[in-house]
Motif scaffolding. Structure first.
Motif, short mmCIF file in Angstrom:
data_model
loop_
_atom_site.label_atom_id
_atom_site.label_comp_id
_atom_site.label_asym_id
_atom_site.label_seq_id
_atom_site.Cartn_x
_atom_site.Cartn_y
_atom_site.Cartn_z
N ALA A 1 3.30 13.61 -21.54
CA ALA A 1 4.36 13.59 -22.55
C ALA A 1 5.67 14.08 -21.94
CB ALA A 1 3.96 14.46 -23.73
N ILE B 1 8.64 -0.97 -22.19
CA ILE B 1 9.38 0.18 -22.72
C ILE B 1 10.89 -0.10 -22.74
CG2 ILE B 1 7.64 1.90 -22.09
CD1 ILE B 1 9.26 2.54 -19.58
N LYS C 1 4.43 11.46 -26.75
CA LYS C 1 3.01 11.10 -26.75
C LYS C 1 2.46 10.87 -25.35
CE LYS C 1 3.12 8.88 -31.31
NZ LYS C 1 2.86 7.62 -32.06
N GLY C 2 3.25 10.34 -24.47
CA GLY C 2 2.75 10.00 -23.16
C GLY C 2 1.87 8.76 -23.22
N SER C 3 1.27 8.37 -22.09
CA SER C 3 0.40 7.20 -22.06
C SER C 3 -0.46 7.23 -20.81
CB SER C 3 1.23 5.92 -22.08
OG SER C 3 0.43 4.77 -21.95
N ALA D 1 11.11 6.12 -22.65
CA ALA D 1 9.87 5.77 -21.93
C ALA D 1 8.70 5.94 -22.91
CB ALA D 1 9.73 6.66 -20.70
N TYR D 2 7.83 6.93 -22.66
CA TYR D 2 6.67 7.13 -23.54
C TYR D 2 6.80 8.36 -24.42
CZ TYR D 2 4.56 3.43 -20.78
OH TYR D 2 4.31 2.21 -20.16
#
Length: 222
Positions: A206, A170, A199-201, A195-196
């Motif tokens: 998120a 990232i 969307k998150g991961s 970072a993410y």
């Protein structure tokens, strides 16, 4: 007619002459006595002064109990001085490590491009990270609000390896490592957009701010 120009000499009073001689002898004797007494007084004063000087020049002898008491006092004084010095050093250390207390402080928190916050815990002495070079790191990833760990790698034989500036990790981590040297440790706090994001991961929700405690193990060539 015969005229007498001078009276015949008056008879001499021998008693008066004797008294005068005696008085003179007494005065001379008294003078000698006074002089002698004065000299003795002066000698006594000089002797007393000499004894006083000799007494004052002699070292004071302390008893065993007094020596112990004096040693204890000296020890306490030394401890107080050391405590004051340590307190002063601790205060200076606090001032240096407080975030934002001193601009440009290497051990304090500082913000870099993109809103990333970095804080060096240990300064490395090896090779410095450069864009395009392969690095290996150990890390612990946490959520700063809760302190919960979401990911980590503490393996020395199988650390996380990637090339800096190539998008393999990232963006926040890539940028947050800039300037580190081998052996260094750093805390990197990354805003969601680096970072993410939205969307998150996996187990990362998120819009999560992420915190990485990173140790730089090695820096390779291009």
């Amino acid at each position: 007619m015969d005229v007498k120009l001078m009276d015949e000499a008056a008879p001499v009073n021998h008693d008066l002459q004797g008294d005068a001689k005696c008085s003179n002898k007494k005065l001379t004797k008294n003078k000698r006595k006074i002089s002698s007494t004065g000299e003795e007084d002066d000698n006594d004063k000089l002797h007393a002064k000499s004894e006083e000087q000799n007494t004052s020049s002699e070292p004071i002898r302390l008893t065993k109990k007094q020596r112990k008491k004096l040693a204890k006092q000296k020890e306490m004084e030394l401890q107080n001085v050391v405590a004051k010095v340590n307190k002063h050093l601790d205060k200076k250390k606090e001032e240096i490590t407080k975030p934002g207390e001193k601009k440009g402080s290497l051990t304090g928190k500082r913000m870099i491009e993109g809103g990333i916050i970095v804080q060096d815990i240990i300064h490395g002495t090896g090779s410095m990270i450069r864009s395009g070079r392969k690095v290996s790191i150990n890390y612990v990833g946490t959520f700063p609000e809760s302190g919960k760990v979401f990911d980590k790698n503490s393996s020395k034989s199988n650390p996380l390896c990637f090339r800096v500036g190539t998008g393999e990790v990232i963006k926040g981590l890539d940028r947050g490592l800039a300037g580190m040297k081998v052996g260094g440790e750093r805390i990197i706090t990354i805003p969601p957009e680096l970072a993410y994001g939205k969307k998150g991961s996996g187990n990362i929700p998120a819009n999560s701010t992420l915190c990485f405690s990173v140790k730089l193990l090695s820096v390779g060539g291009k």
